[in-house]
Structure formats: C-alpha cells, structure tokens
Design a protein around this motif. Structure first.
Motif, PDB file in Angstrom:
ATOM      1  N   LEU A 168      21.647  37.521 -51.915  1.00 53.12           N
ATOM      2  CA  LEU A 168      20.944  37.940 -52.914  1.00 53.12           C
ATOM      3  C   LEU A 168      19.781  36.702 -53.424  1.00 53.12           C
ATOM      4  O   LEU A 168      19.118  36.961 -53.514  1.00 53.12           O
ATOM      5  CB  LEU A 168      21.973  37.761 -53.923  1.00 53.12           C
ATOM      6  CG  LEU A 168      23.574  38.653 -54.155  1.00 53.12           C
ATOM      7  CD1 LEU A 168      24.913  37.707 -54.281  1.00 53.12           C
ATOM      8  CD2 LEU A 168      22.912  39.724 -54.361  1.00 53.12           C
ATOM      9  N   ALA A 169      20.095  35.517 -52.522  1.00 50.89           N
ATOM     10  CA  ALA A 169      19.026  34.662 -52.368  1.00 50.89           C
ATOM     11  C   ALA A 169      17.453  35.128 -51.782  1.00 50.89           C
ATOM     12  O   ALA A 169      16.876  34.613 -52.932  1.00 50.89           O
ATOM     13  CB  ALA A 169      19.251  33.397 -51.953  1.00 50.89           C
ATOM     14  N   ALA A 170      17.636  36.285 -50.274  1.00 52.26           N
ATOM     15  CA  ALA A 170      16.740  36.110 -49.549  1.00 52.26           C
ATOM     16  C   ALA A 170      16.024  37.237 -51.599  1.00 52.26           C
ATOM     17  O   ALA A 170      14.272  37.657 -50.910  1.00 52.26           O
ATOM     18  CB  ALA A 170      16.864  36.827 -49.310  1.00 52.26           C
ATOM     19  N   LEU A 171      16.713  38.011 -51.944  1.00 47.90           N
ATOM     20  CA  LEU A 171      16.137  38.612 -52.744  1.00 47.90           C
ATOM     21  C   LEU A 171      15.921  38.098 -54.287  1.00 47.90           C
ATOM     22  O   LEU A 171      15.429  38.972 -55.575  1.00 47.90           O
ATOM     23  CB  LEU A 171      16.938  39.990 -53.222  1.00 47.90           C
ATOM     24  CG  LEU A 171      17.673  40.666 -51.670  1.00 47.90           C
ATOM     25  CD1 LEU A 171      18.471  41.647 -51.679  1.00 47.90           C
ATOM     26  CD2 LEU A 171      15.707  41.175 -51.909  1.00 47.90           C
ATOM     27  N   GLY A 172      15.943  37.028 -54.160  1.00 50.89           N
ATOM     28  CA  GLY A 172      15.169  36.127 -55.389  1.00 50.89           C
ATOM     29  C   GLY A 172      16.479  36.064 -56.248  1.00 50.89           C
ATOM     30  O   GLY A 172      16.246  35.414 -57.629  1.00 50.89           O
ATOM     31  N   PHE A 173      17.743  35.748 -56.334  1.00 54.50           N
ATOM     32  CA  PHE A 173      18.470  36.526 -57.223  1.00 54.50           C
ATOM     33  C   PHE A 173      19.239  34.806 -57.738  1.00 54.50           C
ATOM     34  O   PHE A 173      19.298  34.152 -55.984  1.00 54.50           O
ATOM     35  CB  PHE A 173      19.941  37.031 -56.881  1.00 54.50           C
ATOM     36  CG  PHE A 173      20.160  38.822 -56.625  1.00 54.50           C
ATOM     37  CD1 PHE A 173      20.605  39.615 -58.610  1.00 54.50           C
ATOM     38  CD2 PHE A 173      19.376  39.225 -56.088  1.00 54.50           C
ATOM     39  CE1 PHE A 173      20.319  40.518 -58.749  1.00 54.50           C
ATOM     40  CE2 PHE A 173      19.115  40.851 -56.405  1.00 54.50           C
ATOM     41  CZ  PHE A 173      20.085  41.715 -57.277  1.00 54.50           C
ATOM     42  N   LYS A 174      19.544  34.504 -58.929  1.00 52.66           N
ATOM     43  CA  LYS A 174      20.997  33.690 -59.356  1.00 52.66           C
ATOM     44  C   LYS A 174      21.755  33.692 -58.937  1.00 52.66           C
ATOM     45  O   LYS A 174      22.202  35.118 -59.767  1.00 52.66           O
ATOM     46  CB  LYS A 174      20.330  32.706 -60.245  1.00 52.66           C
ATOM     47  CG  LYS A 174      19.089  32.377 -60.399  1.00 52.66           C
ATOM     48  CD  LYS A 174      19.295  31.457 -61.691  1.00 52.66           C
ATOM     49  CE  LYS A 174      17.478  30.716 -62.157  1.00 52.66           C
ATOM     50  NZ  LYS A 174      16.906  30.642 -62.885  1.00 52.66           N
ATOM     51  N   TYR A 175      22.441  33.334 -58.036  1.00 53.15           N
ATOM     52  CA  TYR A 175      24.016  33.663 -57.882  1.00 53.15           C
ATOM     53  C   TYR A 175      25.000  32.839 -58.262  1.00 53.15           C
ATOM     54  O   TYR A 175      24.676  31.653 -57.805  1.00 53.15           O
ATOM     55  CB  TYR A 175      24.386  33.775 -56.207  1.00 53.15           C
ATOM     56  CG  TYR A 175      25.168  34.075 -56.010  1.00 53.15           C
ATOM     57  CD1 TYR A 175      26.011  35.324 -56.052  1.00 53.15           C
ATOM     58  CD2 TYR A 175      27.275  33.614 -55.153  1.00 53.15           C
ATOM     59  CE1 TYR A 175      27.026  35.694 -55.824  1.00 53.15           C
ATOM     60  CE2 TYR A 175      27.354  34.368 -54.504  1.00 53.15           C
ATOM     61  CZ  TYR A 175      28.132  35.123 -55.440  1.00 53.15           C
ATOM     62  OH  TYR A 175      29.409  35.311 -54.981  1.00 53.15           O
ATOM     63  N   HIS A 176      25.914  32.886 -59.273  1.00 50.16           N
ATOM     64  CA  HIS A 176      26.797  31.922 -59.705  1.00 50.16           C
ATOM     65  C   HIS A 176      28.484  33.070 -59.190  1.00 50.16           C
ATOM     66  O   HIS A 176      28.518  33.720 -59.331  1.00 50.16           O
ATOM     67  CB  HIS A 176      26.809  32.283 -61.155  1.00 50.16           C
ATOM     68  CG  HIS A 176      25.715  31.885 -62.049  1.00 50.16           C
ATOM     69  ND1 HIS A 176      25.412  30.448 -61.966  1.00 50.16           N
ATOM     70  CD2 HIS A 176      23.826  32.432 -62.068  1.00 50.16           C
ATOM     71  CE1 HIS A 176      24.044  30.637 -62.455  1.00 50.16           C
ATOM     72  NE2 HIS A 176      23.298  31.588 -62.295  1.00 50.16           N
ATOM     73  N   SER A 177      28.969  32.278 -58.554  1.00 51.15           N
ATOM     74  CA  SER A 177      30.032  32.236 -57.789  1.00 51.15           C
ATOM     75  C   SER A 177      31.382  31.316 -59.309  1.00 51.15           C
ATOM     76  O   SER A 177      31.156  30.717 -59.353  1.00 51.15           O
ATOM     77  CB  SER A 177      30.216  31.698 -56.560  1.00 51.15           C
ATOM     78  OG  SER A 177      29.924  30.519 -55.602  1.00 51.15           O
ATOM     79  N   LEU A 178      32.809  31.125 -58.650  1.00 51.37           N
ATOM     80  CA  LEU A 178      33.828  30.423 -59.200  1.00 51.37           C
ATOM     81  C   LEU A 178      34.158  29.585 -58.235  1.00 51.37           C
ATOM     82  O   LEU A 178      35.009  29.683 -56.793  1.00 51.37           O
ATOM     83  CB  LEU A 178      35.094  31.572 -59.684  1.00 51.37           C
ATOM     84  CG  LEU A 178      34.445  32.514 -60.518  1.00 51.37           C
ATOM     85  CD1 LEU A 178      36.343  33.311 -60.838  1.00 51.37           C
ATOM     86  CD2 LEU A 178      34.545  32.343 -61.176  1.00 51.37           C
TER      87      LEU A 178
END
Ligand SMILES: NC(=O)c1ccc[n+]([C@@H]2O[C@H](COP(=O)([O-])OP(=O)(O)OC[C@H]3O[C@@H](n4cnc5c(N)ncnc54)[C@H](O)[C@@H]3O)[C@@H](O)[C@H]2O)c1
Length: 481
Positions: free
Chosen positions: A435-445
């Motif tokens: 996801l980071a490579a596509l510019g997403f901000k990713y939030h997990s637990l």
C-alpha cells in the motif's frame, strides 16, 4: 432413530440435516413459517458452506422434512432435540423461554419413551427446569402417559458458523450431561455413526455439561479480548502485536488459535454467552471478574477501531467541502457466514452516520441481514453489489471482516477509485508494503513498527526505481508505481 428437531436456525438446521445424513428420520419444527416454506421449496435461509447440498439430498431421499406446526407424534419420535434461540435479556442473562415452551410442547405430544436433548446454550439449572416440565406435564395426563418417561439430556453445541458441517461430522468432542445409563446408551447410539474415539464422547452430569459451553466460549472470548488489549498496548508502546502473538502462540501451553487482534468478537455466541455467564456468577454470589472484563474490553475495542477510523478521516487534508465517505468491506461477524448478530459494523456504522459521514458497504453474503439489523437507518447507507464499487470516492476503506475475496485486492484499482488513499485494516491482513508504494496511509491494529519499516522500505524501493529509470546507461526495467 426418529428425531424431531425444534428450531431451524444455524444450530437446528445443521443438526437436523447432519442427523438425517447419518440415516435418521428427522422432522424439523420451526415457528417461522417463511423459513419453513423456503426450506420446503429447497431454499436455504442461512449461508453455511456445504449445507444446501446436504439439505437437498436428504429432502430428496425422504429423510428430512420441515414444518411450522407441531404434528401428531404418534408415529413414534424417540428423540427430541431443542435448538431454539436463547437471546440475551436486557440484563445480559439468557432468555430460555423458548426452550421451556418447546419442553411443554414435547410433554404434550410425545407418544413413547424418548430423550429430550437440549442443544441450545442455557444457564446451569435450565435442564432441571426442563425435566420438571416434562415430569409434571406427563403426570397431569392419563395414567398411561404419566408412565411414558421423557428424559432430558444436556448436549451443548460447539459448532462454529462457517465450518458447521465439518464440525458436525468431525467434532473434537461431544459433551453429554445425562441422568441415567439409559440416556447415556441412547446418546452413544445417536453419535455412533460418527465413529469417534471413545474419549471424544464425554458423559458427565447435567450441570457440568451446561456450564462447559459457557466456560468454553468465555475462555475463547477472553483470549481475543486479551490480544485486543495487547494490540492497543503495542500501538501505545511502539511494539509489534504480530511478533508478540507469534511468540505467545509458539508456547505449546498457549497455542496460536484465537489470538488475532480484530474489531472485537461478535456473533450469536461469544457476546451473549460471556454476559450470561457473568450473570450466572452474580446470581450465585460469585463475581466473575475476568468474564466481566472480557466483555468490557470487547466494547472498548469497538470504540478503538471507530476512533482509529475517525482519526484517519481527521488526518485527511482536503479543501473541498464534500462530506467524508467511509467504505466498509465486511459486515458479517466473521468470514463464511451471513450472521451479523453483534458484528462490529453494527456498532460502528450508526456512529459514523451520527457524525454525518457517508457510509458505503459491501459483504459477499451478509448485506441483507446487516441492513435488516440496522433498521430504519439502513436507508442512510449505500449498499454496493461489488467490493470495488463501495470504495468509489471513499476517503477511508475500513476492513472489518477478512473474507478471502478481500485478501488480495487490486490495490492500484483501489487507489484509482478512492478519493483519499487511507486504509484502516481492522484485521491486520494487508500489511503496509503493497500500500505504501501506492501512496496509501495504512493503519492496522498494533503493528506500528512493522508499518513504519514496510512504508520506509516501500518508499526507498520507489525512489530507487525512479533513480534507475533516470539512469539511461543502465538497462533496468521501469517499475510501475
Ligand atoms: N450459532 C452458533 O454458532 C451456535 C453455536 C453453538 C450454540 N449455539 C446456541 O444454539 C442455540 C440456537 O442458536 P442459533 O444460532 O441456531 O439461533 P437462531 O436464531 O439462528 O435459530 C433459532 C431458531 O429457533 C426458532 N424457534 C424459536 N422458538 C421456536 C419454537 N418454539 N419452536 C420451533 N422453533 C423455534 C427461531 O425461529 C429460529 O429460526 C442458541 O442457544 C445458541 O446460543 C449457537
């Protein structure tokens, strides 16, 4: 055997069908006429993998039938199974009125000596009430009927929705709480076709059998709540809950199961059984602190996932005044079922709507049930037939149920369709890397360090790729963003 099963819900329908498949003659009695009509027309009212084929085959071969009216039982039913619901009352205790009502019906209709097996999850002491009903109702009838002999057995059900058919045919154990050797022999005969090891059929007293089911569910729920707390702690301390989970699970005394953090447990069993067990303890003056905390932690986890989603929305820097939009993938309380009872989405969606946030939802099987459970507010939610349509112009994609079909989405298409590239993965299935490579901000637990590392590596990789493409004397492939 000639068996009458009361209730055609998740437990009743699976049990009735499984017993028919084993060669018994089964009549399934269900008060919901629409459900009976659907079943008689070959339509299965619940989603449970493998169930439809079994119902169709056993109906065709004449081993199972469905009715809404309790028939004359003079044909000689020798086994009754009670699998009706035991929903929570306002104080959390279990409402066993349907179980007791069925016991009365059986006492009024039975025509020969028979077992009355309670599969519904009921508080300790309910079996004694059932036996009392059977005895007193028979005694009030003709002398011949008063000697009929109906005997209650507690046979708590441990099947899991989504794998209920396998669980029926290959149970890890069967618990029978019996009152006599006659009942024990009958129960062993009922399950003999499953060809289990002797130790797998556990014959115990009625009260212990009733307690087993609550204790098992509360212990599993406690593991989930514990791990959800660990995820929150990892978030606060900068630790990685995945690594903690692996280290815990690698200890054979602990094991790996039921240690995945998530948006809190749901379904028809854990939430209600945990609360019912806490009530049971309070009723006899034994306060069950871990059980009460398990429930409170679950509520806190729901709030945490909601807060994470709102924070993610708050972080979105946008000038346009358009209403913020959240897409939710997964409404069922877990994959492979259409059951939405006590699911995370039912706790989270109304709060998002209260805040004026647009909500678009998708689930492979559970959307109808979800919208029904949401009541009048269903009109405020946009249902989407395809997962990819739910994310159209969404600001945040919130994953609540880890269906297989969500495991590996086409992220470039997701990126192209969303308005803001923000994901809250409440099942920790995706990881930051793709996801980071596509510019997403990713939030997990509770995966902070991993997210940071994967994001950094993905960015470095991207930079390297760009540098490579700008170096004409090196023949390297151009990497897509
Ligand atoms: N769903 C599970 O995974 C699961 C697993 C183990 C145990 N249990 C327990 O089994 C019981 C049933 O659970 P479920 O999920 O199947 O519930 P459910 O709500 O899916 O089904 C219960 C069915 O019983 C019917 N019913 C109610 N009163 C009736 C009556 N008097 N006669 C005939 N039918 C009647 C209802 O219309 C409904 O269709 C509960 O006590 C539950 O806690 C459930």
């Amino acid at each position: 055997m000639n068996i009458v099963v009361f209730g055609a819900g998740y437990v009743g329908l699976v049990t009735a069908t499984g017993l028919a498949e084993l060669g018994n003659h089964v009549l399934c009695v269900e008060v919901d006429l629409a459900r009976v009509e659907a079943l008689r027309a070959g339509k299965i009212p619940i989603f449970e993998p493998g169930l439809a084929e079994l119902v169709t085959r056993n109906t065709r071969e004449g081993r199972i039938d469905f009715t809404a009216v309790v028939p004359d039982l003079s044909w000689g039913a020798d086994t009754f199974v009670i699998a009706v619901g035991t929903p929570p009352r306002a104080d959390g205790s279990a409402d066993v009125s349907a179980v007791l009502a069925v016991a009365e019906t059986i006492a009024a209709r039975a025509a020969r000596r028979a077992l009355v097996i309670v599969k519904s999850t009921v508080p300790v002491g309910t079996g004694d009430r059932v036996q009392h009903i059977l005895d007193t109702h028979l005694q009030a009838q003709t002398p011949a009927r008063s000697r009929l002999g109906l005997e209650h057995v507690s046979n708590p059900e441990f099947l899991r929705e989504g794998s209920a058919i396998d669980d029926f045919f290959s149970p890890e154990r069967i618990v029978c709480g019996v009152r006599s050797t006659w009942a024990e022999e009958r129960m062993r005969a009922l399950y003999a076709p499953l060809q289990l090891e002797a130790a797998q059929v556990q014959i115990i007293d009625v009260r212990s059998a009733e307690l087993c089911k609550y204790a098992a569910n509360a212990l599993l729920a406690l593991r989930i709540s514990f791990m959800n707390e660990m995820a929150r702690l990892c978030d606060a301390l900068g630790a990685d809950v995945h690594d903690v989970r692996c280290a815990l699970g690698g200890d054979s005394r602990i094991g790996h199961l039921y240690l995945n953090p998530g948006p809190g447990y749901g379904g028809s069993c854990f939430p209600k059984d945990v609360q019912a067990l806490a009530c049971l303890g309070r009723d006899v003056g034994v306060r069950l602190l871990t059980v009460e905390a398990t429930h409170e932690t679950n509520d806190a986890q729901r709030r945490w996932v909601l807060e994470k989603t709102l924070r993610a929305l708050g972080d979105i820097d946008r000038d346009d005044p358009q209403t913020k939009r959240v897409a939710i993938w997964g409404l069922a309380f877990k994959p492979e079922t259409d059951d939405v009872r006590e699911c995370a989405a039912l706790a989270i969606v109304p709060r998002l709507l209260d805040l004026g946030i647009e909500v678009r939802v998708h689930d492979p099987e559970a959307t109808d049930n979800f919208l029904r459970a949401l009541g009048p507010r269903a009109a405020e939610v946009k249902r989407c037939g395809r997962a990819i349509d739910a994310i159209e112009d969404a600001d945040v994609l919130l994953l609540l149920t880890e269906w297989h079909s969500y495991r590996s989405p086409d992220f470039p298409e997701v990126a192209a369709r969303m308005r803001s590239r923000v994901i809250v993965d409440a099942r920790n299935v995706w990881g930051a890397a793709p996801l980071a490579a596509l510019g997403f901000k990713y939030h997990s637990l509770g995966l902070g360090p991993r997210e940071a590392r994967e994001t950094r590596e993905a960015r470095e990789e991207k930079t390297t790729a760009v540098t490579r493409t700008m170096t004409p004397d090196r023949e390297l492939p151009i990497e897509a963003e």
